[in-house]
Scaffold this motif. Structure first.
Motif, PDB file in Angstrom:
ATOM      1  N   GLU A   1       0.063  -7.165   3.815  1.00 57.97           N
ATOM      2  CA  GLU A   1       0.346  -6.267   2.702  1.00 57.97           C
ATOM      3  C   GLU A   1       1.070  -6.974   1.569  1.00 57.97           C
ATOM      4  O   GLU A   1       1.764  -7.980   1.758  1.00 57.97           O
ATOM      5  CB  GLU A   1       1.191  -5.074   3.172  1.00 57.97           C
TER       6      GLU A   1
ATOM      7  N   GLU B   1       1.628  -3.519  -3.435  1.00 53.88           N
ATOM      8  CA  GLU B   1       0.719  -2.441  -3.830  1.00 53.88           C
ATOM      9  C   GLU B   1      -0.360  -2.109  -2.805  1.00 53.88           C
ATOM     10  O   GLU B   1      -0.845  -0.985  -2.770  1.00 53.88           O
ATOM     11  CB  GLU B   1       0.031  -2.803  -5.152  1.00 53.88           C
ATOM     12  N   LYS B   2      -0.722  -3.097  -1.972  1.00 54.88           N
ATOM     13  CA  LYS B   2      -1.904  -2.891  -1.136  1.00 54.88           C
ATOM     14  C   LYS B   2      -1.723  -3.406   0.294  1.00 54.88           C
ATOM     15  O   LYS B   2      -0.891  -4.276   0.562  1.00 54.88           O
ATOM     16  CB  LYS B   2      -3.121  -3.598  -1.758  1.00 54.88           C
ATOM     17  N   PHE B   3      -2.567  -2.840   1.185  1.00 55.02           N
ATOM     18  CA  PHE B   3      -2.719  -3.360   2.543  1.00 55.02           C
ATOM     19  C   PHE B   3      -4.033  -4.127   2.585  1.00 55.02           C
ATOM     20  O   PHE B   3      -5.015  -3.746   1.923  1.00 55.02           O
ATOM     21  CB  PHE B   3      -2.797  -2.215   3.564  1.00 55.02           C
TER      22      PHE B   3
ATOM     23  N   LYS C   1      -1.643   1.417  -1.565  1.00 54.00           N
ATOM     24  CA  LYS C   1      -0.524   2.090  -0.890  1.00 54.00           C
ATOM     25  C   LYS C   1      -0.264   3.479  -1.493  1.00 54.00           C
ATOM     26  O   LYS C   1       0.151   4.379  -0.815  1.00 54.00           O
ATOM     27  CB  LYS C   1       0.741   1.247  -0.998  1.00 54.00           C
ATOM     28  N   ARG C   2      -0.513   3.610  -2.808  1.00 55.58           N
ATOM     29  CA  ARG C   2      -0.308   4.901  -3.455  1.00 55.58           C
ATOM     30  C   ARG C   2      -1.592   5.301  -4.164  1.00 55.58           C
ATOM     31  O   ARG C   2      -2.292   4.450  -4.710  1.00 55.58           O
ATOM     32  CB  ARG C   2       0.836   4.858  -4.469  1.00 55.58           C
TER      33      ARG C   2
END
Ligand code: GN1
Ligand code: CA
Ligand code: CA
Length: 275
Positions: A152, A155-157, A272-273
């Motif tokens: 991760e 912002e991201k996985f 993530k969002r």
């Protein structure tokens, strides 16, 4: 009574005699005088008549209170008393023992004739449920793997799916799980993905870059063009054999254009969002 009266008369006689002969002298002196006058004996007169009866005396004083009498005998049974009021309701009694099993009831009437079974409809429903179960199992397996080996950034996985797919199918697999094929847009992300690939002992994975729309114009899968960053292996992209329109990342982090029908593992990314 007569005897009492006689004694009273005699006493009266001796009192009168004493008063006559012995005024103001003691008893012993009176005896000496009697001895002196014994030569002049004086005899008593004849007995007088019986006097009249005295009046009835006054009622005597009440006597002292007598001692307590002994305890009386036990009395007889008393008369039957009036009926008492109804008492309070008693507490709830304990649960009784289970009764014997009842006799079997009468046999029921004959049922109505059955309706025709629309078995095809049920078979279709069962088939659809089987598909859903299969899909859920696949999702569960994916989630377990994600938890076990995820990478991760802020912002991201990122997750490498170890299933060999061509580029289109790999993209679909990422999308049905809510993500897309990974799009390295800076060196930090590129390095993270390279470390991820090599940590799993892999050599290559599909990433989300292609020139399917227009040759030599590579685009990310979000339809944005490559801009400030790329990490092509030296000599690439070469569009080998004339139809290499999809991109792989090697364990070094370098990019190479390959045939989109190649079937290899792939790496997905998930925001993530929500955007
Ligand atoms: C590979 O196997 P070859 O040499 O034809 C690769 C190309 C590279 C090339 C570099 C399927 O092609 O994408 O550009 O090496 N193709 C595959 O030498 O790996
Ligand atoms: Ca190409
Ligand atoms: Ca190539």
């Amino acid at each position: 009574m007569n005897m009492i009266r006689g004694i009273g008369a005699q006493l009266g006689f001796y009192v009168v005699l004493s008063l006559f002969f012995l005024p103001n002298i003691g008893a012993s002196e009176a005896e000496n005088r009697s001895d002196t006058c014994s030569t002049h004996t004086i005899l008593p007169g004849p007995k007088g008549d019986v006097g009249e009866n005295g009046d009835i005396g006054e009622i005597g004083k009440p006597g002292k209170e007598g001692p307590m009498g002994s305890k009386g005998d036990k009395g007889k049974f008393g008369d039957l008393g009036d009926q008492g009021l109804i008492g309070k309701i008693g507490p709830i009694g304990g649960k009784g023992e289970k009764g014997h099993k009842g006799l079997p009831g009468l046999r029921g009437g004959k049922g109505k004739p059955g309706t025709f079974c629309d078995c095809g409809r049920y078979r279709r429903a069962v088939g659809q449920l089987d598909l859903k179960v299969t899909h859920l199992k696949s999702s569960l397996k994916f989630v377990k793997n994600v938890i076990a080996g995820i990478r991760e950034t802020d912002e991201k996985f990122y997750y490498i799916v170890k299933e060999e797919r061509n580029y289109r199918d790999a993209l679909t697999q990422c999308r049905i799980r809510g993500g897309t094929l990974a799009m390295p847009k800076d060196m930090a992300t590129n390095s993270l993905m390279a470390e991820y690939i090599s940590s799993l002992g892999l050599l290559r994975v599909f990433i989300g870059i292609n020139d399917l729309e227009k040759e030599k114009q590579f685009m990310y899968t979000d339809n944005t063009p490559l801009q400030h960053f790329s990490n092509w292996k030296p000599g690439e992209p070469n569009d080998g054999s004339g139809y290499e329109d999809c991109v792989e990342m090697l364990s070094s982090g370098a990019w190479n254009d390959v045939d989109c029908q190649l079937t290899i593992y792939f790496v997905c990314e998930f925001m993530k969002r929500a955007t």
